[in-house]
Write an enzyme that holds these catalytic residues in place. Structure first.
Site, PDB file in Angstrom:
ATOM      1  N   ASN A  92      57.238  36.774   5.350  1.00  0.00           N
ATOM      2  CA  ASN A  92      57.534  36.093   4.083  1.00  0.00           C
ATOM      3  C   ASN A  92      58.821  35.306   4.309  1.00  0.00           C
ATOM      4  OD1 ASN A  92      58.172  35.300   1.524  1.00  0.00           O
ATOM      5  ND2 ASN A  92      58.023  37.323   0.603  1.00  0.00           N
TER       6      ASN A  92
ATOM      7  N   ARG B 206      52.934  34.654   3.983  1.00  0.00           N
ATOM      8  CA  ARG B 206      52.900  34.377   2.548  1.00  0.00           C
ATOM      9  C   ARG B 206      53.229  32.898   2.366  1.00  0.00           C
ATOM     10  NH1 ARG B 206      57.537  35.030  -1.760  1.00  0.00           N
ATOM     11  NH2 ARG B 206      56.317  34.593  -3.612  1.00  0.00           N
TER      12      ARG B 206
ATOM     13  N   HIS C 106      52.461  34.887  -7.974  1.00  0.00           N
ATOM     14  CA  HIS C 106      52.296  36.342  -7.816  1.00  0.00           C
ATOM     15  C   HIS C 106      50.826  36.728  -7.706  1.00  0.00           C
ATOM     16  CE1 HIS C 106      56.260  36.911 -10.291  1.00  0.00           C
ATOM     17  NE2 HIS C 106      56.538  37.004  -9.004  1.00  0.00           N
TER      18      HIS C 106
ATOM     19  N   ARG D  94      65.658  33.233 -14.542  1.00  0.00           N
ATOM     20  CA  ARG D  94      64.886  32.077 -15.024  1.00  0.00           C
ATOM     21  C   ARG D  94      64.586  32.224 -16.507  1.00  0.00           C
ATOM     22  NH1 ARG D  94      60.412  32.908 -10.692  1.00  0.00           N
ATOM     23  NH2 ARG D  94      61.754  32.920  -8.869  1.00  0.00           N
TER      24      ARG D  94
ATOM     25  N   GLU E 181      52.470  43.709  -1.842  1.00  0.00           N
ATOM     26  CA  GLU E 181      52.006  42.380  -1.426  1.00  0.00           C
ATOM     27  C   GLU E 181      51.819  42.297   0.087  1.00  0.00           C
ATOM     28  OE1 GLU E 181      55.127  41.090  -4.129  1.00  0.00           O
ATOM     29  OE2 GLU E 181      53.970  39.259  -4.435  1.00  0.00           O
TER      30      GLU E 181
END
Ligand code: ADP
Length: 441
Positions: free
Chosen positions: A45, A129, A218, A279, A423
């Site tokens: 990743n 990823r 996601h 965010r 993940e």
């Protein structure tokens, strides 16, 4: 004057085209049987200055080693490596670029003391990823020059992420030539959304010309968690209406209707939807020009504020983006922290209600990721909004952290549960599925 400056000009990171060879199939499958032969899959990743990795055994699905390279390209670059059953150790190593970072990862993995494999040959495939697959990619696939080109083509949709992801791809291709690599996209799972869910109410030509639409992120987590939830309940995902709340530093809710994502809170970028660590999530778009005028700064500067200075950090008056700090502050009587926690729960609750309406009800609500897996108090706050659906949260079970647990009672109409996300494992599984398929021949 607005002092913030947008520094992320990582677009210049894209390099020259590479020919990535498809592997000789006997390399990984001498017996020719898919999935029967043990493979070690390296999951990468890659961010603009960091790189997370895990080496996963395809048969036991155990993590053999994992780690993180940080501050790549800067002074003080370091690698933190943890072999299975061993100690986590951080070393400062010069890493001027991502090639150096991948070389450092390989060195750690093959190190006589902290390594877990004896040579590079024991890495049979790499799963990457990739954040944005645009409309082109609705599933994972083997990386070749065409795929790299297509990922580059959608990089304007994720200018901070895709170029960094591709640097990782190129660095691995250079240092592990011939090892098959698979791209697993954060957006892929959401490609099943209908146009009524993914179109913004803008002039249609912007969708047609520029592909401005909701993509959602996601996806690997929402897919894995909804699958695992169905498995735990002994049901088929295709028979269930599942609402997955992925509540980490980044956060999103997805409606998984009979196995398919039909709506999700993140949009063209991961900025939309829930209130997140830093965010803002949903807001009136007119706020952007209003702030540009008030702060005398550019749209990019305001976007930086919306991405990095807002969310729980901003709403709490700068206390923290971490829910542990915010809960502590609220318990000590800080009203801003308390309001931020209330606003967060309200936003998640609103979306659960909306998605239940979209699916004509819900069978399962699942919490996952850092906050969803660990913060029982936040789960309770959110669940207070979902009681009308016919669900409850057992206070004792809700104390459990980071484990698979059903929080509701057997007689409840809707199951509320926690399923820790994974993940990396999901990426390793998708990589194995593709590298083991006939396409590789
Ligand atoms: P990401 O992968 O998006 O960076 P994670 O899923 O790891 O984020 O979630 C990180 C967040 O989870 C932290 O910022 C913190 O707010 C929250 N978190 C982690 N552990 C706990 C805990 N024990 N209690 C409450 N919140 C926690």
């Amino acid at each position: 004057m607005c002092l913030l400056r947008q520094t992320g000009k990582e677009n210049g990171l894209l390099g020259k085209s590479l020919l990535i060879r498809k592997p000789p199939v006997e390399l990984s499958f001498p017996d020719g049987k898919k999935g029967k032969h043990k493979m070690n899959i390296l999951v990468i990743n890659c961010g603009s200055s960091s790189l997370k990795y895990q080496l996963i055994d395809s048969i036991s699905e155990k993590v053999l080693a994992k780690g993180l390279c940080e501050r790549i390209g800067s002074d003080g670059a370091c690698i933190t490596h943890t072999p299975a059953g061993g100690e986590k150790k951080t070393d400062t190593i010069p890493m001027p670029d991502h090639n150096a970072a991948i070389a450092a990862v390989i060195e750690k993995l093959t190190d006589p003391e902290v390594g877990v494999i004896s040579s590079l040959d024991e890495i049979n495939a790499v799963g990457h990823r990739i954040v944005h697959g645009g409309e082109r990619f609705s599933k994972a696939l083997l990386i070749d020059d065409d795929v790299i080109k297509a990922i580059e083509d959608v990089s304007d949709l994720a200018p901070l992420h895709n170029p960094a992801n591709l640097i990782g791809v190129r660095a691995c291709a250079k240092l592990m030539p011939g090892v098959p690599m698979v791209a697993v996209f954060d957006t892929a799972f959401h490609q099943t959304m209908p146009s009524k869910a993914y179109l913004y109410a803008l002039p249609l030509e912007y969708y047609k010309k520029y592909k401005v639409r909701r993509y959602g992120f996601h996806g690997t987590s929402h897919d894995y968690v909804s699958n695992r939830a169905a498995q735990i309940l002994g049901k088929k995902r295709e028979d269930l209406r599942i609402i997955v709340c992925h509540l980490g530093n980044g956060a999103s809710v997805t409606a998984v209707d009979h196995g398919k994502s039909i709506d999700t809170t993140m949009g063209l970028t991961p900025l939309e939807g829930l209130i997140m660590g830093t965010r803002c999530g949903d807001l009136d778009p007119a706020i952007i020009t209003f702030l540009m005028n008030k702060l005398d700064c550019s749209a990019e500067n305001v976007l930086t504020i919306l991405n990095k200075k807002s969310g729980m950090l901003g709403l709490s008056g700068g206390i923290s983006n971490d829910f542990r700090d915010l809960s502590r502050a609220a318990a000590e009587g800080n009203k801003d922290a308390e309001t931020a926690l209330q606003a967060y729960a309200l936003r998640v609750g609103k979306y659960i209600g909306a998605y239940a309406a979209e699916m004509d009800g819900a069978d399962v609500i699942v919490f996952t990721a850092g906050v969803g897996e660990n913060d029982g108090a936040m789960r309770k706050r959110i669940s207070d909004y979902t009681e009308f659906l016919g669900t409850s949260v057992d206070p004792e079970k809700n104390k459990i952290r980071g484990e698979e647990v059903i929080l509701s009672r057997p007689e409840d109409k809707v199951v509320t549960m926690v399923v820790p996300t994974n993940e990396e494992l999901a990426i390793a599984r998708q990589t194995l599925a593709i590298v083991g398929s006939k396409d590789v021949n």
